[in-house]
Design a protein around this motif. Structure first.
Motif, PDB file in Angstrom:
ATOM      1  N   ILE A  54      21.188  62.302 -31.955  1.00  0.00           N
ATOM      2  CA  ILE A  54      19.918  62.306 -31.631  1.00  0.00           C
ATOM      3  C   ILE A  54      19.157  61.895 -30.354  1.00  0.00           C
ATOM      4  CG2 ILE A  54      17.451  61.182 -32.542  1.00  0.00           C
ATOM      5  CD1 ILE A  54      19.131  62.607 -35.108  1.00  0.00           C
ATOM      6  N   LYS A  55      18.274  63.069 -30.146  1.00  0.00           N
ATOM      7  CA  LYS A  55      17.736  62.841 -28.558  1.00  0.00           C
ATOM      8  C   LYS A  55      16.139  62.735 -28.428  1.00  0.00           C
ATOM      9  CE  LYS A  55      21.355  65.502 -26.443  1.00  0.00           C
ATOM     10  NZ  LYS A  55      21.962  66.695 -25.512  1.00  0.00           N
ATOM     11  N   LEU A  56      15.822  62.255 -27.495  1.00  0.00           N
ATOM     12  CA  LEU A  56      14.217  62.321 -27.271  1.00  0.00           C
ATOM     13  C   LEU A  56      13.946  62.966 -26.181  1.00  0.00           C
ATOM     14  CD1 LEU A  56      11.606  60.931 -28.011  1.00  0.00           C
ATOM     15  CD2 LEU A  56      12.134  59.044 -26.390  1.00  0.00           C
ATOM     16  N   ILE A  57      13.031  63.885 -26.547  1.00  0.00           N
ATOM     17  CA  ILE A  57      12.564  64.887 -25.038  1.00  0.00           C
ATOM     18  C   ILE A  57      11.224  64.605 -24.891  1.00  0.00           C
ATOM     19  CG2 ILE A  57      12.272  67.295 -24.564  1.00  0.00           C
ATOM     20  CD1 ILE A  57      14.832  66.531 -27.094  1.00  0.00           C
ATOM     21  N   THR A  58      11.348  64.120 -23.572  1.00  0.00           N
ATOM     22  CA  THR A  58       9.801  63.630 -23.091  1.00  0.00           C
ATOM     23  C   THR A  58       9.301  64.926 -22.482  1.00  0.00           C
ATOM     24  OG1 THR A  58      10.339  61.280 -23.155  1.00  0.00           O
ATOM     25  CG2 THR A  58       8.105  62.123 -22.004  1.00  0.00           C
ATOM     26  N   PHE A  59       8.212  65.444 -22.715  1.00  0.00           N
ATOM     27  CA  PHE A  59       7.541  66.578 -21.798  1.00  0.00           C
ATOM     28  C   PHE A  59       6.668  66.069 -20.648  1.00  0.00           C
ATOM     29  CE2 PHE A  59       7.740  67.981 -26.476  1.00  0.00           C
ATOM     30  CZ  PHE A  59       8.471  69.024 -26.486  1.00  0.00           C
ATOM     31  N   GLY A  60       6.611  67.171 -19.823  1.00  0.00           N
ATOM     32  CA  GLY A  60       6.078  66.947 -18.709  1.00  0.00           C
ATOM     33  C   GLY A  60       4.604  66.897 -18.743  1.00  0.00           C
ATOM     34  N   GLU A  61       4.028  66.582 -17.573  1.00  0.00           N
ATOM     35  CA  GLU A  61       2.584  66.148 -17.616  1.00  0.00           C
ATOM     36  C   GLU A  61       1.771  67.511 -18.026  1.00  0.00           C
ATOM     37  OE1 GLU A  61       1.005  63.188 -16.932  1.00  0.00           O
ATOM     38  OE2 GLU A  61       3.195  62.455 -16.800  1.00  0.00           O
ATOM     39  N   GLY A  62       2.155  68.518 -17.818  1.00  0.00           N
ATOM     40  CA  GLY A  62       1.350  69.678 -17.975  1.00  0.00           C
ATOM     41  C   GLY A  62       1.471  70.177 -19.588  1.00  0.00           C
ATOM     42  N   SER A  63       2.111  69.462 -20.472  1.00  0.00           N
ATOM     43  CA  SER A  63       2.629  69.898 -21.678  1.00  0.00           C
ATOM     44  C   SER A  63       1.407  69.168 -22.607  1.00  0.00           C
ATOM     45  CB  SER A  63       3.716  69.355 -22.266  1.00  0.00           C
ATOM     46  OG  SER A  63       4.013  69.594 -23.638  1.00  0.00           O
ATOM     47  N   GLN A  64       1.085  70.259 -23.810  1.00  0.00           N
ATOM     48  CA  GLN A  64       0.174  69.865 -24.613  1.00  0.00           C
ATOM     49  C   GLN A  64       0.781  68.545 -25.833  1.00  0.00           C
ATOM     50  OE1 GLN A  64      -0.583  73.418 -26.487  1.00  0.00           O
ATOM     51  NE2 GLN A  64       0.956  73.431 -27.985  1.00  0.00           N
ATOM     52  N   PHE A  65       2.020  68.471 -25.587  1.00  0.00           N
ATOM     53  CA  PHE A  65       2.761  67.377 -26.536  1.00  0.00           C
ATOM     54  C   PHE A  65       3.358  66.487 -25.580  1.00  0.00           C
ATOM     55  CE2 PHE A  65       3.372  71.660 -28.658  1.00  0.00           C
ATOM     56  CZ  PHE A  65       2.222  71.454 -29.717  1.00  0.00           C
ATOM     57  N   LYS A  66       3.525  65.237 -26.329  1.00  0.00           N
ATOM     58  CA  LYS A  66       4.046  64.211 -25.328  1.00  0.00           C
ATOM     59  C   LYS A  66       5.644  64.041 -25.555  1.00  0.00           C
ATOM     60  CE  LYS A  66       3.804  59.091 -25.269  1.00  0.00           C
ATOM     61  NZ  LYS A  66       3.620  57.783 -25.780  1.00  0.00           N
ATOM     62  N   SER A  67       6.146  64.458 -26.770  1.00  0.00           N
ATOM     63  CA  SER A  67       7.375  63.972 -27.014  1.00  0.00           C
ATOM     64  C   SER A  67       7.925  64.739 -28.505  1.00  0.00           C
ATOM     65  CB  SER A  67       8.178  62.507 -26.695  1.00  0.00           C
ATOM     66  OG  SER A  67       7.532  62.065 -27.917  1.00  0.00           O
ATOM     67  N   VAL A  68       9.240  64.876 -28.565  1.00  0.00           N
ATOM     68  CA  VAL A  68       9.958  64.986 -29.840  1.00  0.00           C
ATOM     69  C   VAL A  68      11.344  64.607 -29.998  1.00  0.00           C
ATOM     70  CG1 VAL A  68       8.654  67.482 -30.171  1.00  0.00           C
ATOM     71  CG2 VAL A  68      10.874  67.284 -29.063  1.00  0.00           C
ATOM     72  N   LYS A  69      11.725  64.223 -31.172  1.00  0.00           N
ATOM     73  CA  LYS A  69      13.095  64.205 -31.272  1.00  0.00           C
ATOM     74  C   LYS A  69      13.887  65.146 -31.882  1.00  0.00           C
ATOM     75  CE  LYS A  69      12.659  58.869 -31.911  1.00  0.00           C
ATOM     76  NZ  LYS A  69      12.644  57.799 -32.979  1.00  0.00           N
ATOM     77  N   HIS A  70      14.954  65.517 -31.427  1.00  0.00           N
ATOM     78  CA  HIS A  70      15.813  66.458 -32.029  1.00  0.00           C
ATOM     79  C   HIS A  70      17.218  66.063 -32.403  1.00  0.00           C
ATOM     80  CE1 HIS A  70      17.248  68.707 -28.144  1.00  0.00           C
ATOM     81  NE2 HIS A  70      18.462  68.346 -29.012  1.00  0.00           N
ATOM     82  N   ARG A  71      17.936  66.491 -33.550  1.00  0.00           N
ATOM     83  CA  ARG A  71      19.207  66.377 -33.776  1.00  0.00           C
ATOM     84  C   ARG A  71      20.067  67.593 -33.540  1.00  0.00           C
ATOM     85  NH1 ARG A  71      18.478  66.463 -39.406  1.00  0.00           N
ATOM     86  NH2 ARG A  71      18.965  68.589 -39.331  1.00  0.00           N
ATOM     87  N   ILE A  72      21.146  67.210 -33.244  1.00  0.00           N
ATOM     88  CA  ILE A  72      22.117  68.307 -32.650  1.00  0.00           C
ATOM     89  C   ILE A  72      22.646  68.525 -34.134  1.00  0.00           C
ATOM     90  CG2 ILE A  72      24.232  69.106 -31.813  1.00  0.00           C
ATOM     91  CD1 ILE A  72      23.300  67.447 -29.219  1.00  0.00           C
ATOM     92  N   ASP A  73      22.708  69.909 -34.723  1.00  0.00           N
ATOM     93  CA  ASP A  73      23.601  70.343 -35.600  1.00  0.00           C
ATOM     94  C   ASP A  73      24.987  70.973 -35.691  1.00  0.00           C
ATOM     95  OD1 ASP A  73      21.488  69.275 -37.338  1.00  0.00           O
ATOM     96  OD2 ASP A  73      20.193  71.236 -36.895  1.00  0.00           O
ATOM     97  N   GLU A  74      24.987  71.670 -34.424  1.00  0.00           N
ATOM     98  CA  GLU A  74      26.197  72.277 -33.991  1.00  0.00           C
ATOM     99  C   GLU A  74      26.403  72.691 -32.702  1.00  0.00           C
ATOM    100  OE1 GLU A  74      28.664  76.507 -35.160  1.00  0.00           O
ATOM    101  OE2 GLU A  74      27.160  75.595 -36.797  1.00  0.00           O
ATOM    102  N   VAL A  75      27.229  72.503 -32.091  1.00  0.00           N
ATOM    103  CA  VAL A  75      27.668  72.938 -30.745  1.00  0.00           C
ATOM    104  C   VAL A  75      29.258  73.718 -30.808  1.00  0.00           C
ATOM    105  CG1 VAL A  75      27.957  72.353 -28.096  1.00  0.00           C
ATOM    106  CG2 VAL A  75      26.741  70.769 -29.694  1.00  0.00           C
ATOM    107  N   ASP A  76      28.977  75.010 -30.788  1.00  0.00           N
ATOM    108  CA  ASP A  76      30.414  75.750 -30.650  1.00  0.00           C
ATOM    109  C   ASP A  76      30.611  76.356 -29.467  1.00  0.00           C
ATOM    110  OD1 ASP A  76      32.405  77.867 -31.016  1.00  0.00           O
ATOM    111  OD2 ASP A  76      31.987  77.974 -33.244  1.00  0.00           O
ATOM    112  N   LYS A  77      31.091  75.691 -28.637  1.00  0.00           N
ATOM    113  CA  LYS A  77      31.410  76.210 -27.146  1.00  0.00           C
ATOM    114  C   LYS A  77      32.130  77.682 -27.080  1.00  0.00           C
ATOM    115  CE  LYS A  77      31.783  71.543 -25.597  1.00  0.00           C
ATOM    116  NZ  LYS A  77      32.509  70.469 -24.884  1.00  0.00           N
ATOM    117  N   GLU A  78      33.239  77.679 -27.980  1.00  0.00           N
ATOM    118  CA  GLU A  78      33.822  78.971 -28.126  1.00  0.00           C
ATOM    119  C   GLU A  78      33.165  80.268 -28.116  1.00  0.00           C
ATOM    120  OE1 GLU A  78      37.560  80.093 -30.772  1.00  0.00           O
ATOM    121  OE2 GLU A  78      38.051  78.238 -29.792  1.00  0.00           O
TER     122      GLU A  78
END
Length: 160
Positions: A54-78
């Motif tokens: 779970i990650k917290l993404i904080t948006f920059g000053e110019g964004s209309q939103f403050k933040s979101v949390k997202h969950r990684i579901d899959e990382v397939d490097k190959e």
């Protein structure tokens, strides 16, 4: 509840493995460095960077939103596939339960790559979700600008 799906493609002159590494694997550090006006910070709240993180993404000053949390579901490097879901935050506007994304970076014939993104908006009320083509286009343009900023950074820093 309903699901609204959008697809988006962006071509790049950067080879797929290098782009996947920069945009996906190192994106938490690189995107705030390259585009602090878009993403101020990315903080891992739980997990090790793999599925379930779970990650917290904080948006920059110019964004209309403050933040979101997202969950990684899959990382397939190959296969250079990254799946994640926005699970919380003001970007959901109380009308969306979650937004799931599939990002796939594929090699192109010219030695570059194509980044294909599919987004699934899981809306609470199908009849009154407030998701318009205009808002989606605006979001795609912001994502495209971020993508091209990373691409420009990689061209300026070939050693990366």
């Amino acid at each position: 509840m309903g699901v609204i799906t959008f697809e988006h493609e962006v071509s790049s002159s950067i080879p797929a493995p290098k782009l996947f590494k920069a945009f996906i694997l190192d994106g938490d550090n690189l995107i705030p460095k390259v585009m602090p006006q878009a993403i101020k910070s990315v903080e891992t709240l739980q997990g090790d960077g793999g599925p379930g993180t779970i990650k917290l993404i904080t948006f920059g000053e110019g964004s209309q939103f403050k933040s979101v949390k997202h969950r990684i579901d899959e990382v397939d490097k190959e296969k250079e596939v990254y799946k994640y879901t926005v699970i919380e935050g003001d970007a959901l506007k109380g009308i969306i339960d979650s937004i799931s994304y599939v990002v796939k970076i594929e090699a192109s014939e010219n030695g570059g790559s194509v980044c294909k993104t599919t987004s699934h908006y899981h809306v609470k009320d199908e009849a009154d979700h407030g998701i318009t083509e205009e808002k989606i286009k605006e979001g795609k343009e912001k994502a495209k600008a971020m993508f091209h900023a990373i691409e420009a950074y990689l061209h300026a820093h070939p050693e990366y």
